[in-house]
Design an enzyme around this catalytic site. Sequence first.
Site, PDB file in Angstrom:
ATOM      1  N   SER A  28      -9.783  -3.474  30.205  1.00 44.67           N
ATOM      2  CA  SER A  28     -11.083  -3.463  29.653  1.00 44.67           C
ATOM      3  C   SER A  28     -11.775  -4.896  29.460  1.00 44.67           C
ATOM      4  O   SER A  28     -12.778  -5.074  29.926  1.00 44.67           O
ATOM      5  CB  SER A  28     -11.090  -2.921  28.348  1.00 44.67           C
ATOM      6  OG  SER A  28     -10.963  -1.364  28.407  1.00 44.67           O
ATOM      7  N   GLY A 104     -14.457   4.080  36.384  1.00 43.58           N
ATOM      8  CA  GLY A 104     -15.749   4.299  35.728  1.00 43.58           C
ATOM      9  C   GLY A 104     -16.255   3.282  34.782  1.00 43.58           C
ATOM     10  O   GLY A 104     -17.512   3.276  34.580  1.00 43.58           O
ATOM     11  N   ARG A 132     -17.367  12.586  37.781  1.00 42.84           N
ATOM     12  CA  ARG A 132     -17.510  12.343  36.269  1.00 42.84           C
ATOM     13  C   ARG A 132     -18.753  12.041  35.694  1.00 42.84           C
ATOM     14  O   ARG A 132     -19.821  11.882  36.416  1.00 42.84           O
ATOM     15  CB  ARG A 132     -16.692  10.840  35.936  1.00 42.84           C
ATOM     16  CG  ARG A 132     -15.218  11.062  36.280  1.00 42.84           C
ATOM     17  CD  ARG A 132     -14.327   9.704  36.205  1.00 42.84           C
ATOM     18  NE  ARG A 132     -14.357   9.619  34.658  1.00 42.84           N
ATOM     19  CZ  ARG A 132     -13.666   8.177  34.247  1.00 42.84           C
ATOM     20  NH1 ARG A 132     -12.959   7.483  34.976  1.00 42.84           N
ATOM     21  NH2 ARG A 132     -13.803   8.274  32.809  1.00 42.84           N
ATOM     22  N   ASP A 326      -6.564   6.632  25.998  1.00 44.45           N
ATOM     23  CA  ASP A 326      -5.751   6.351  27.294  1.00 44.45           C
ATOM     24  C   ASP A 326      -4.486   6.535  27.138  1.00 44.45           C
ATOM     25  O   ASP A 326      -3.597   6.697  28.126  1.00 44.45           O
ATOM     26  CB  ASP A 326      -6.287   5.169  27.857  1.00 44.45           C
ATOM     27  CG  ASP A 326      -7.374   4.927  28.401  1.00 44.45           C
ATOM     28  OD1 ASP A 326      -7.987   6.157  28.743  1.00 44.45           O
ATOM     29  OD2 ASP A 326      -8.114   3.720  28.549  1.00 44.45           O
ATOM     30  N   LYS A 353     -11.936  12.456  32.012  1.00 46.36           N
ATOM     31  CA  LYS A 353     -11.389  11.084  32.511  1.00 46.36           C
ATOM     32  C   LYS A 353     -11.121  11.064  34.149  1.00 46.36           C
ATOM     33  O   LYS A 353     -11.710  11.776  34.791  1.00 46.36           O
ATOM     34  CB  LYS A 353     -10.023  10.777  31.820  1.00 46.36           C
ATOM     35  CG  LYS A 353     -10.362  10.362  30.202  1.00 46.36           C
ATOM     36  CD  LYS A 353     -11.394   9.146  30.218  1.00 46.36           C
ATOM     37  CE  LYS A 353     -11.456   8.866  28.584  1.00 46.36           C
ATOM     38  NZ  LYS A 353     -12.373   7.752  28.524  1.00 46.36           N
ATOM     39  N   ARG A 357      -7.438  15.544  31.883  1.00 43.19           N
ATOM     40  CA  ARG A 357      -5.975  14.957  31.434  1.00 43.19           C
ATOM     41  C   ARG A 357      -5.537  16.252  30.461  1.00 43.19           C
ATOM     42  O   ARG A 357      -4.418  16.096  30.299  1.00 43.19           O
ATOM     43  CB  ARG A 357      -6.022  13.642  30.825  1.00 43.19           C
ATOM     44  CG  ARG A 357      -6.373  12.650  31.694  1.00 43.19           C
ATOM     45  CD  ARG A 357      -6.290  11.188  31.187  1.00 43.19           C
ATOM     46  NE  ARG A 357      -6.279   9.949  32.036  1.00 43.19           N
ATOM     47  CZ  ARG A 357      -6.632   8.898  31.686  1.00 43.19           C
ATOM     48  NH1 ARG A 357      -7.073   8.492  30.578  1.00 43.19           N
ATOM     49  NH2 ARG A 357      -6.766   7.970  32.661  1.00 43.19           N
TER      50      ARG A 357
HETATM   51  C1  S3P Z   1     -12.953   1.756  28.874  1.00 44.55           C
HETATM   52  C2  S3P Z   1     -13.254   2.987  27.854  1.00 44.55           C
HETATM   53  C3  S3P Z   1     -12.436   4.049  27.681  1.00 44.55           C
HETATM   54  C4  S3P Z   1     -11.385   4.072  28.507  1.00 44.55           C
HETATM   55  C5  S3P Z   1     -11.328   3.547  29.660  1.00 44.55           C
HETATM   56  C6  S3P Z   1     -11.712   2.124  29.579  1.00 44.55           C
HETATM   57  C7  S3P Z   1     -13.559   0.598  28.737  1.00 44.55           C
HETATM   58  O1  S3P Z   1     -13.407   5.213  27.835  1.00 44.55           O
HETATM   59  O2  S3P Z   1     -10.985   5.416  28.603  1.00 44.55           O
HETATM   60  O3  S3P Z   1      -9.974   3.604  30.512  1.00 44.55           O
HETATM   61  O4  S3P Z   1     -13.286  -0.460  29.401  1.00 44.55           O
HETATM   62  O5  S3P Z   1     -14.792   0.577  28.329  1.00 44.55           O
HETATM   63  P1  S3P Z   1     -14.634   5.436  26.939  1.00 44.55           P
HETATM   64  O6  S3P Z   1     -15.864   5.324  27.477  1.00 44.55           O
HETATM   65  O7  S3P Z   1     -14.357   7.020  26.734  1.00 44.55           O
HETATM   66  O8  S3P Z   1     -14.506   4.896  25.860  1.00 44.55           O
END
Ligand code: S3P
Length: 442
Positions: A28, A104, A132, A326, A353, A357
């Site tokens: 992240s 994503g 998604r 996660d 996700k 999941r």
């Molecule tokens: C992420 C936020 C999370 C996480 C993803 C990475 C990010 O998702 O599951 O792997 O880097 O902002 P969310 O948007 O549901 O918080």
Amino acid sequence: MSTESGKTVIRPLTAPIEGSTHVPGDKSISHRAVLLSAMAEGTSQVTGILDSADVRSSIAAAEALGAKVSLEKQPDGSLAGGITGWGASGPAEPAEPIDCGNSGTTARLLMGMLAPWPVSVTVTGDQSLQNRPMRRITAPLMKMGVRFTPEGRETLPITVCGTKSLKAITYDAPMASAQLKTAILLAGVYADGTTTVNEPAESRNHTELMLPEYGIRTTAAARTASVVGPSIPAAAEVVVPGDPSSAAFLVCAALLKRGSSIQIENVSLNTARIGFTRTLERMGADIAVRHTGSEGKEPYGIIEAAYTEGLRGCEVPAEKIASIVDEVPVLALVAAHARGVTVFRDVSELRVKETDRVAAILEGLETLGVDAWIDGNDLFVEGQPGLRAEQGSVFDSKCDHRLAMTWALVGLCGPVPIEVENFDSVKISYPEFLNDIERLTR
Ligand code: S3P
């Protein structure tokens, strides 16, 4: 390890896992360092960037939009170097759609980044990403004045048509999602006034912590974050700590493999990310966390874990799910080895996700012979101390990196080889996962 027709045989570790190690850079924080540097005026210096397929998607997107990225592979496997952003001139309009692969985070953050510029850019991704939900991003950005085509489309590919006259908004997010919060805040940097996102539960806060490093006026408290615009980010220096979500797999392996004891150094201890250590503590795990410093506002330190006999089930309340979002798959596997029932309240976000999941956890635990079920949006796992997989059981990763590593632990920590389908999806977040864990047995 051996691979045949998409299935990888995962054999039991030949010894307990022991010693000190590092995990690769936080995914992240790496995405944000790359993308904020691409937005900034001047050349940012970034170190400890995770070299994985997802972060490569962000790097490629930054380059396609005109940022100059000169990152080099370091001896520890990370990427480091300079990124010169588009600053006040804005991004270039690429001739081709931007393919975000499986990421994503790349797709959703890009939509916010493109919002303030008079460009039309098509954002797309692989089959998983094209399934998604994107309405959660397009709805608030439309309130700010952005147009999306085709109109009403809820999944990628989507074309973002930005505008120089973005409106600042206050948005009550329907779900706790850091990607959603970040898309709005990144757009808000350029809007005239204060843009605020309120959340139903706390999601990870790396964006709020990093924006001030780039000179952006930001305020943040529990479940609310704001930026004051209009502004142009200025180049910064970012050092990325180790990824706690990758560390979670080594920690859980140590808990499950008899005789193990490990120390993971230089890992992010951001409280929005290490909910799994708290869940494991409540299960009775031998685990400890020690702060050793911080980079910018991001704390880091050491996580220690050792094999634990007599793990017990626990209940994770709905408002804590975002802090383990996660890690639920691997925590469900640990719960499967514990005495009693573990409940994860409201795991609905896990359904959207990289794959569903929740369905994948139920399927994998069924293959293991574990009773697990869903009631409403709550996930229940009935543990079986002494649980063993049947030799040659096949687990499907569904091309989801977190599931690939979760099911790999069944083979690595158990007494018999098992197989994981599409194990190579580990390249998304932790390409060296198997080598790292096997190295710790020597
Ligand atoms: C992420 C936020 C999370 C996480 C993803 C990475 C990010 O998702 O599951 O792997 O880097 O902002 P969310 O948007 O549901 O918080």
